[in-house]
Design a protein around this motif. Structure first.
Motif, short mmCIF file in Angstrom:
data_model
loop_
_atom_site.label_atom_id
_atom_site.label_comp_id
_atom_site.label_asym_id
_atom_site.label_seq_id
_atom_site.Cartn_x
_atom_site.Cartn_y
_atom_site.Cartn_z
N GLU A 260 0.84 -1.19 0.00
CA GLU A 260 0.00 0.00 0.00
C GLU A 260 0.88 1.25 0.00
O GLU A 260 1.75 1.41 0.87
CB GLU A 260 -0.92 0.02 1.21
CG GLU A 260 -1.87 1.20 1.24
CD GLU A 260 -2.83 1.19 2.40
OE1 GLU A 260 -3.68 2.11 2.48
OE2 GLU A 260 -2.74 0.27 3.25
N LEU A 261 0.68 2.10 -0.99
CA LEU A 261 1.42 3.36 -1.09
C LEU A 261 0.72 4.40 -0.23
O LEU A 261 -0.47 4.68 -0.42
CB LEU A 261 1.48 3.83 -2.54
CG LEU A 261 1.98 2.82 -3.58
CD1 LEU A 261 1.90 3.43 -4.97
CD2 LEU A 261 3.39 2.36 -3.26
N ILE A 271 2.91 9.42 -10.80
CA ILE A 271 2.47 8.19 -10.15
C ILE A 271 1.91 7.24 -11.21
O ILE A 271 0.84 7.48 -11.76
CB ILE A 271 1.39 8.48 -9.08
CG1 ILE A 271 1.84 9.60 -8.15
CG2 ILE A 271 1.05 7.21 -8.31
CD1 ILE A 271 3.10 9.31 -7.37
N VAL A 273 0.81 3.69 -11.14
CA VAL A 273 0.52 2.49 -10.36
C VAL A 273 0.52 1.25 -11.25
O VAL A 273 1.06 0.20 -10.90
CB VAL A 273 -0.83 2.63 -9.62
CG1 VAL A 273 -1.21 1.34 -8.92
CG2 VAL A 273 -0.74 3.77 -8.61
N SER A 277 2.99 -1.92 -10.88
CA SER A 277 2.41 -3.25 -10.66
C SER A 277 2.97 -4.24 -11.66
O SER A 277 3.32 -5.38 -11.31
CB SER A 277 0.89 -3.20 -10.78
OG SER A 277 0.32 -2.40 -9.76
N LEU A 289 -0.76 -3.81 -5.86
CA LEU A 289 -0.33 -2.49 -5.42
C LEU A 289 -1.57 -1.65 -5.14
O LEU A 289 -2.42 -1.48 -6.01
CB LEU A 289 0.53 -1.84 -6.50
CG LEU A 289 1.46 -0.68 -6.08
CD1 LEU A 289 2.43 -1.12 -4.99
CD2 LEU A 289 2.21 -0.16 -7.28
N LYS A 290 -1.66 -1.14 -3.93
CA LYS A 290 -2.81 -0.35 -3.51
C LYS A 290 -2.37 1.10 -3.34
O LYS A 290 -1.46 1.40 -2.58
CB LYS A 290 -3.38 -0.90 -2.20
CG LYS A 290 -4.62 -0.19 -1.70
CD LYS A 290 -5.10 -0.86 -0.41
CE LYS A 290 -6.33 -0.15 0.14
NZ LYS A 290 -6.79 -0.79 1.41
N ASN A 291 -3.04 2.00 -4.05
CA ASN A 291 -2.65 3.41 -4.03
C ASN A 291 -3.50 4.20 -3.02
O ASN A 291 -4.67 4.46 -3.24
CB ASN A 291 -2.80 4.02 -5.42
CG ASN A 291 -2.30 5.46 -5.47
OD1 ASN A 291 -1.62 5.91 -4.56
ND2 ASN A 291 -2.63 6.16 -6.54
N SER A 292 -2.87 4.57 -1.90
CA SER A 292 -3.55 5.40 -0.90
C SER A 292 -2.83 6.74 -0.73
O SER A 292 -2.93 7.39 0.33
CB SER A 292 -3.60 4.67 0.46
OG SER A 292 -4.36 3.49 0.36
N LEU A 293 -2.11 7.16 -1.75
CA LEU A 293 -1.39 8.43 -1.70
C LEU A 293 -2.35 9.61 -1.73
O LEU A 293 -3.38 9.58 -2.40
CB LEU A 293 -0.44 8.55 -2.89
CG LEU A 293 0.82 7.68 -2.87
CD1 LEU A 293 1.48 7.70 -4.23
CD2 LEU A 293 1.78 8.15 -1.78
N ARG A 340 -4.16 10.15 -9.91
CA ARG A 340 -4.65 9.13 -8.99
C ARG A 340 -6.06 8.75 -9.41
O ARG A 340 -6.93 9.59 -9.50
CB ARG A 340 -4.63 9.65 -7.55
CG ARG A 340 -5.16 8.60 -6.59
CD ARG A 340 -5.05 9.06 -5.15
NE ARG A 340 -5.78 8.14 -4.30
CZ ARG A 340 -5.91 8.30 -3.00
NH1 ARG A 340 -5.38 9.32 -2.40
NH2 ARG A 340 -6.60 7.41 -2.29
N ASP A 342 -7.99 5.85 -8.12
CA ASP A 342 -8.70 4.84 -7.34
C ASP A 342 -9.50 5.42 -6.17
O ASP A 342 -9.52 4.89 -5.10
CB ASP A 342 -7.73 3.77 -6.83
CG ASP A 342 -6.67 4.37 -5.92
OD1 ASP A 342 -6.47 5.60 -5.97
OD2 ASP A 342 -6.05 3.61 -5.17
#
Length: 343
Positions: A260-261, A271, A273, A277, A289-293, A340, A342
């Motif tokens: 998780e980012l 970015i 992702v 990945s 790969l989980k994008n939480s930026l 971003r 997601d």
């Protein structure tokens, strides 16, 4: 005497939440194989009994009947090992006991049952009834399925319990009982999802007279890794790739990984992702790969900008919305425009 304590095997799980059909099929086969390997370990290492503290299976009715029959075949073939089983919250197959009734080395204990198992010339007593009154002259094991923080009241149990074999929580945990013994969750034998990360296996009990010691034995074919890594300021593809490469360097390729980012980066950060990945997904059995930026965005600087971002900010500011909601809409929109996807 040696006894294995295991639980929450969920051997007929579909395994399709995260995996492709092909990899779900591989993992389903591995769940059963790890159970078989555990029984082989027991046979080779002088283990006399295997306690299964609930949730041997995952589906109700006659679903996945073939897998259940395979499990019963394994139990039948290991006739020198006594399997002691207490049902869990997932064990709702009405045909379970009918399918298992010809197994002489399988005993099903229940919360409301008076059935008790005695081992070692009646020096060891095993029950699945929380109300059972254990003698203080025997070494006593109670096996239950539930949560000691809600379902099971430890204060109401006999003070003569030496070991409380628990199922329901999927990670190894242990602690002191109010009397003379210890409680223990064996955790699941194999992790199935990212909420079951970390080492998985079973608990080995070694009994010598009235002395009981237990130890956790890691036994899963694959480990599940759930990792968070932070970024800040301006970042780009290469710097993220290098950090992830270093972070994942020591993880075996056979394992299952989620990264998780996290953190807050500037809006001009690059970015990618999907690209990141693709770099790592072939290095592991499964990689996500989980994008939480979060993006640091000063949206006010776009108010007079002749651009898509400027037009978007001006449009939202004209809307009849509370200021806090406007801010969130603008932040979300500009974040999407920054890359971003997601939300």
């Amino acid at each position: 005497m040696k006894i294995i304590h295991t639980a929450d095997l969920h051997l007929d799980s579909a395994m399709e939440t995260h995996f492709s059909l092909q990899k779900a099929g591989v993992r389903k086969a591995e769940l059963l194989q790890t159970f078989i390997s555990m029984t082989e370990y027991a046979a080779k290492n002088g283990v006399s009994s295997i306690i299964i503290a609930g949730d041997l299976f995952d589906t109700a009715g006659s679903a996945q009947k073939r897998i259940k029959q395979q499990v019963f075949s394994v139990i039948r073939e290991n006739s020198k090992i006594l399997f002691i089983y207490t049902k869990g919250n997932h064990d709702k197959d009405q045909n379970f006991e009918a399918m298992a009734e010809d197994l002489k080395n399988l005993v099903v204990l229940g919360k409301d049952s008076s059935k008790v198992v005695y081992l070692d010339d009646k020096r060891i007593c095993i029950s699945g009834n929380p109300s059972f009154s254990f003698s203080d002259s025997t070494l006593n094991i109670l096996t239950l399925h539930g949560d000691i923080n809600s379902d099971i009241d430890l204060k109401l149990l006999s003070k003569n319990i030496d070991y409380l074999a628990l199922g329901h929580l999927h990670s190894y945990e242990t602690g002191e009982l109010l009397g003379r013994g210890k409680w223990c969750y064996s955790g699941c034998l194999e992790g199935r999802g990212f909420d079951e990360s970390g080492k998985k296996g079973f608990v080995l009990l070694e009994i010598d007279g009235k002395k009981l010691e237990h130890s956790f034995v890691p036994f899963a074919k694959r480990s599940i890794h759930k990792i968070k890594t932070g970024f800040s300021g301006k970042t780009d593809f290469n710097s993220m790739r290098e950090k992830l490469s270093l972070l994942l360097k020591e993880i075996p390729s056979k394992d299952i990984v989620e990264v998780e980012l996290t953190g807050s980066v500037t809006e001009d950060s690059v970015i990618d992702v999907k690209g990141l990945s693709e770099l790592f997904e072939d290095r592991f059995f499964f990689f996500r790969l989980k994008n939480s930026l979060d993006f640091e965005i000063d949206y006010k600087k776009y108010k007079n900008d002749i651009s898509l971002k400027g037009e978007f900010v001006r449009t939202v500011e004209k809307m009849d919305l509370p200021e806090e909601e406007k801010h969130q809409v603008i932040y979300t929109g500009l974040s999407l425009l920054a890359g971003r996807e997601d939300f």
